[in-house]
Design an enzyme around this catalytic site. Structure first.
Site, PDB file in Angstrom:
ATOM      1  N   ARG A  94       0.856  -1.189   0.000  1.00 61.19           N
ATOM      2  CA  ARG A  94       0.000   0.000   0.000  1.00 61.19           C
ATOM      3  C   ARG A  94       0.889   1.235   0.000  1.00 61.19           C
ATOM      4  O   ARG A  94       1.779   1.369   0.834  1.00 61.19           O
ATOM      5  CB  ARG A  94      -0.872  -0.006   1.251  1.00 61.19           C
ATOM      6  N   ASP A 161      -0.359 -15.705  12.739  1.00 61.38           N
ATOM      7  CA  ASP A 161      -1.429 -15.383  13.697  1.00 61.38           C
ATOM      8  C   ASP A 161      -1.601 -16.535  14.697  1.00 61.38           C
ATOM      9  O   ASP A 161      -1.781 -16.321  15.895  1.00 61.38           O
ATOM     10  CB  ASP A 161      -2.736 -15.136  12.938  1.00 61.38           C
ATOM     11  N   HIS A 189      -6.680 -13.093   7.133  1.00 57.42           N
ATOM     12  CA  HIS A 189      -5.468 -12.639   7.839  1.00 57.42           C
ATOM     13  C   HIS A 189      -5.565 -11.112   8.005  1.00 57.42           C
ATOM     14  O   HIS A 189      -4.888 -10.350   7.337  1.00 57.42           O
ATOM     15  CB  HIS A 189      -4.226 -13.027   7.037  1.00 57.42           C
TER      16      HIS A 189
HETATM   17  N1  LIG Z   1       0.268 -13.490   5.694  1.00 58.42           N
HETATM   18  C1  LIG Z   1       1.047 -13.019   6.657  1.00 58.42           C
HETATM   19  O1  LIG Z   1       0.998 -13.494   7.793  1.00 58.42           O
HETATM   20  C2  LIG Z   1       2.018 -11.912   6.413  1.00 58.42           C
HETATM   21  C3  LIG Z   1       2.875 -11.508   7.450  1.00 58.42           C
HETATM   22  C4  LIG Z   1       3.780 -10.482   7.210  1.00 58.42           C
HETATM   23  C5  LIG Z   1       3.821  -9.865   5.964  1.00 58.42           C
HETATM   24  N2  LIG Z   1       2.967 -10.257   4.981  1.00 58.42           N
HETATM   25  C6  LIG Z   1       3.021  -9.661   3.641  1.00 58.42           C
HETATM   26  O2  LIG Z   1       4.157 -10.168   2.966  1.00 58.42           O
HETATM   27  C7  LIG Z   1       4.511  -9.268   1.926  1.00 58.42           C
HETATM   28  C8  LIG Z   1       6.013  -9.043   1.894  1.00 58.42           C
HETATM   29  O3  LIG Z   1       6.437  -8.406   3.067  1.00 58.42           O
HETATM   30  P1  LIG Z   1       7.935  -7.853   3.187  1.00 58.42           P
HETATM   31  O4  LIG Z   1       8.031  -7.242   4.532  1.00 58.42           O
HETATM   32  O5  LIG Z   1       8.923  -8.877   2.797  1.00 58.42           O
HETATM   33  O6  LIG Z   1       7.893  -6.695   2.086  1.00 58.42           O
HETATM   34  P2  LIG Z   1       9.092  -6.010   1.305  1.00 58.42           P
HETATM   35  O7  LIG Z   1       8.530  -4.772   0.727  1.00 58.42           O
HETATM   36  O8  LIG Z   1      10.323  -5.937   2.148  1.00 58.42           O
HETATM   37  O9  LIG Z   1       9.413  -7.031   0.125  1.00 58.42           O
HETATM   38  C9  LIG Z   1       8.505  -7.317  -0.886  1.00 58.42           C
HETATM   39  C10 LIG Z   1       9.280  -7.667  -2.127  1.00 58.42           C
HETATM   40  O10 LIG Z   1       8.351  -8.111  -3.118  1.00 58.42           O
HETATM   41  C11 LIG Z   1       8.780  -7.634  -4.353  1.00 58.42           C
HETATM   42  N3  LIG Z   1       7.707  -7.678  -5.346  1.00 58.42           N
HETATM   43  C12 LIG Z   1       6.697  -6.792  -5.554  1.00 58.42           C
HETATM   44  N4  LIG Z   1       5.949  -7.176  -6.596  1.00 58.42           N
HETATM   45  C13 LIG Z   1       6.477  -8.326  -7.055  1.00 58.42           C
HETATM   46  C14 LIG Z   1       6.148  -9.191  -8.115  1.00 58.42           C
HETATM   47  N5  LIG Z   1       5.126  -8.936  -8.921  1.00 58.42           N
HETATM   48  N6  LIG Z   1       6.904 -10.295  -8.304  1.00 58.42           N
HETATM   49  C15 LIG Z   1       7.952 -10.563  -7.504  1.00 58.42           C
HETATM   50  N7  LIG Z   1       8.325  -9.766  -6.491  1.00 58.42           N
HETATM   51  C16 LIG Z   1       7.591  -8.667  -6.259  1.00 58.42           C
HETATM   52  C17 LIG Z   1       9.283  -6.221  -4.046  1.00 58.42           C
HETATM   53  O11 LIG Z   1      10.120  -5.734  -5.087  1.00 58.42           O
HETATM   54  C18 LIG Z   1      10.030  -6.467  -2.739  1.00 58.42           C
HETATM   55  O12 LIG Z   1      11.393  -6.832  -2.982  1.00 58.42           O
HETATM   56  C19 LIG Z   1       3.666  -8.017   2.170  1.00 58.42           C
HETATM   57  O13 LIG Z   1       2.553  -8.074   1.299  1.00 58.42           O
HETATM   58  C20 LIG Z   1       3.214  -8.175   3.596  1.00 58.42           C
HETATM   59  O14 LIG Z   1       2.026  -7.480   3.825  1.00 58.42           O
HETATM   60  C21 LIG Z   1       2.086 -11.273   5.190  1.00 58.42           C
HETATM   61  C1  LIG Z   2      -8.274  -9.274   4.527  1.00 58.58           C
HETATM   62  O1  LIG Z   2      -6.960  -9.333   5.069  1.00 58.58           O
HETATM   63  C2  LIG Z   2      -5.957  -8.704   4.287  1.00 58.58           C
HETATM   64  C3  LIG Z   2      -4.608  -8.977   4.919  1.00 58.58           C
HETATM   65  O2  LIG Z   2      -4.450  -8.322   6.138  1.00 58.58           O
HETATM   66  C4  LIG Z   2      -6.254  -7.233   4.161  1.00 58.58           C
HETATM   67  O3  LIG Z   2      -5.266  -6.616   3.338  1.00 58.58           O
HETATM   68  C5  LIG Z   2      -7.625  -7.076   3.545  1.00 58.58           C
HETATM   69  O4  LIG Z   2      -7.952  -5.702   3.479  1.00 58.58           O
HETATM   70  C6  LIG Z   2      -8.682  -7.821   4.342  1.00 58.58           C
HETATM   71  N1  LIG Z   2      -9.938  -7.755   3.613  1.00 58.58           N
HETATM   72  C7  LIG Z   2     -10.904  -6.882   3.864  1.00 58.58           C
HETATM   73  C8  LIG Z   2     -12.064  -6.888   2.934  1.00 58.58           C
HETATM   74  O5  LIG Z   2     -10.847  -6.115   4.817  1.00 58.58           O
END
Ligand SMILES: NC(=O)c1ccc[n+]([C@@H]2O[C@H](COP(=O)([O-])OP(=O)(O)OC[C@H]3O[C@@H](n4cnc5c(N)ncnc54)[C@H](O)[C@@H]3O)[C@@H](O)[C@H]2O)c1
Ligand SMILES: *[C@@H]1O[C@H](CO)[C@@H](O)[C@H](O)[C@H]1NC(C)=O
Ligand SMILES: *[C@@H]1O[C@H](CO)[C@@H](O)[C@H](O)[C@H]1NC(C)=O
Ligand SMILES: *[C@@H]1O[C@H](CO)[C@@H](O)[C@H](O)[C@H]1NC(C)=O
Ligand SMILES: CC(=O)N[C@H]1CO[C@H](CO)[C@@H](O)[C@@H]1O
Length: 335
Positions: A94, A161, A189
């Site tokens: 974002r 989580d 999530h």
């Molecule tokens: N599900 C979960 O529990 C959880 C937990 C923590 C973070 N996240 C998510 O994980 C993601 C990564 O987090 P981070 O801290 O490593 O972010 P970060 O910004 O440090 O790294 C993200 C990387 O993804 C790359 N990227 C963007 N678009 C891409 C594409 N189309 N193909 C390949 N690479 C691409 C960027 O260039 C960057 O190097 C975020 O979306 C974050 O919200 C999820």
């Molecule tokens: C569902 O969770 C994701 C990950 O945290 C969040 O980005 C998304 O906005 C959530 N969906 C809605 C409709 O709120």
């Protein structure tokens, strides 16, 4: 003893901060086993290729015996070729002033492309774990874009989580986190996720009791415990000025290792999976986090747990959020 063939594992977002904590654990055998050689493929976007080179150098400098090759790339046809496991961490973050819809649209485009590439280039048995947010909906889009790969092979990360919930209960009871089992994260999530301990057990001084009996504070379990887990990601960002990375990487390892080797007898974990056929009345065409057991690389939802009114309302609220997000995403997918 015959030497195992190397498996091919791709990590996207490989130049990012989660990957930086994750790649070492994978390459040293924490996820796929201590005797399983690995070819690591690192996928990121073109501007990050110079950073990827640095990551490649560091992986080489770790001198890890299981790591046979590291392939940095910005091309999906290279990244997803013949892979056994895909960990999709990269997504559109974002940005200041960005509308929620525009963010979703950008992510639908990314996960459509990657789903199509999985469909075309990956092994049909590939296990796909989506981490990049919005993880549930991104996972659904990737799966829909890869019709030749079974839907069961796609999952999204709610293990972080889950681990947070285990740890909160463990700290409250003064035991180590491995003494807490069978907590459940239901749903998305996000802050509407429902961390549920009605079926959780805590091993206190050698005997297993329900989490409610171990904690002895129902108000905390129904109040601050839930909100602490729901808002933990935001709390980490506020403190660190960066989102969870070390703990996210650890959770990714836990999730993928359980897919590979199965969950412990009598225990379940949480992950986001395709909801078709669930016994909890959750709308079918969603990726929703459920209690899961895994055996022989096949998961199943733990069915038939009794659900009280308190839980029901929270499970439905997080489902409603996902339905809305899915419908918007599906509009973008068909454009
Ligand atoms: N599900 C979960 O529990 C959880 C937990 C923590 C973070 N996240 C998510 O994980 C993601 C990564 O987090 P981070 O801290 O490593 O972010 P970060 O910004 O440090 O790294 C993200 C990387 O993804 C790359 N990227 C963007 N678009 C891409 C594409 N189309 N193909 C390949 N690479 C691409 C960027 O260039 C960057 O190097 C975020 O979306 C974050 O919200 C999820
Ligand atoms: C569902 O969770 C994701 C990950 O945290 C969040 O980005 C998304 O906005 C959530 N969906 C809605 C409709 O709120
Ligand atoms: C509880 O933990 C103890 C070790 O502290 C272990 O010996 C025992 O088997 C555990 N009990 C159950 C039911 O898991
Ligand atoms: C494990 O799964 C594979 C592939 O789905 C199947 O061929 C095999 O028979 C299963 N083994 C057991 C012990 O269930
Ligand atoms: C984790 C999982 O559900 N894996 C399945 C992926 O698809 C293959 C068939 O292509 C199944 O055998 C696996 O069980």
């Amino acid at each position: 003893m015959p030497r195992a063939e190397p498996i091919r594992v791709v990590v996207t977002g490989a130049a990012g901060q989660i990957a930086y904590s994750l790649l070492f654990s994978i390459a040293k055998g924490d996820v796929f086993g201590k005797d399983q050689p690995i070819i690591l493929i690192l996928l990121d976007i073109p501007p990050m290729l110079p950073v990827l080179d640095g990551v490649v150098m560091e992986l080489q400098d770790c001198a890890l015996p299981l790591l046979r090759e590291v392939i940095p790339t910005d091309k999906v046809e290279v990244g997803f070729k013949d892979i056994d496991a895909a960990i999709l961490v990269g997504s559109m973050p974002r940005k200041e002033g960005m509308e929620r819809k525009d963010l979703l649209k950008a992510n639908v485009a990314i996960f459509k492309t990657q789903g199509q590439a999985l469909d075309k280039y990956a092994k049909k048995t590939v296990k796909v774990l989506v981490v990049g947010n919005p993880a549930n909906t991104n996972c659904l889009i990737a799966s829909k874009s890869a019709p030749s790969i079974p839907k069961e092979n796609f999952s999204c990360l709610t293990r972080l989580d889950h681990n947070r919930a285990c740890s909160q209960v463990a700290m409250r009871c003064g035991v180590s986190s491995d003494k807490v089992k069978n907590v459940i994260i239901w749903g998305n999530h996000s802050s509407t996720q429902y961390p549920d301990v009605h079926h959780a057990k805590v091993n206190v001084s050698g005997s297993e009791v329900s989490a409610y009996d171990a904690v002895k504070n129902d108000a905390w379990l129904r109040g601050d415990f839930i909100s602490t887990v729901q808002l933990r990601g935001a709390a980490v960002i506020k403190a660190r000025k960066l989102s969870s990375a070390m703990s996210a990487a650890k959770a990714i390892c836990d999730h993928m290792r359980d897919i590979w080797f199965g969950t412990k007898e009598g225990e379940f974990i949480s992950m986001g999976v395709y909801a078709a056929g669930n016994s909890y009345g959750i709308p079918e065409d969603l990726i929703y986090s459920f209690p899961i057991q895994i055996k022989n690389k096949t998961w199943k939802v733990v069915d038939g747990l009794p659900i009280n009114d308190f839980s029901r309302a929270k499970m439905d609220a997080t489902a409603a959020e996902l339905v809305e997000e899915r419908d918007t995403a599906m509009d973008f997918l068909s454009q």
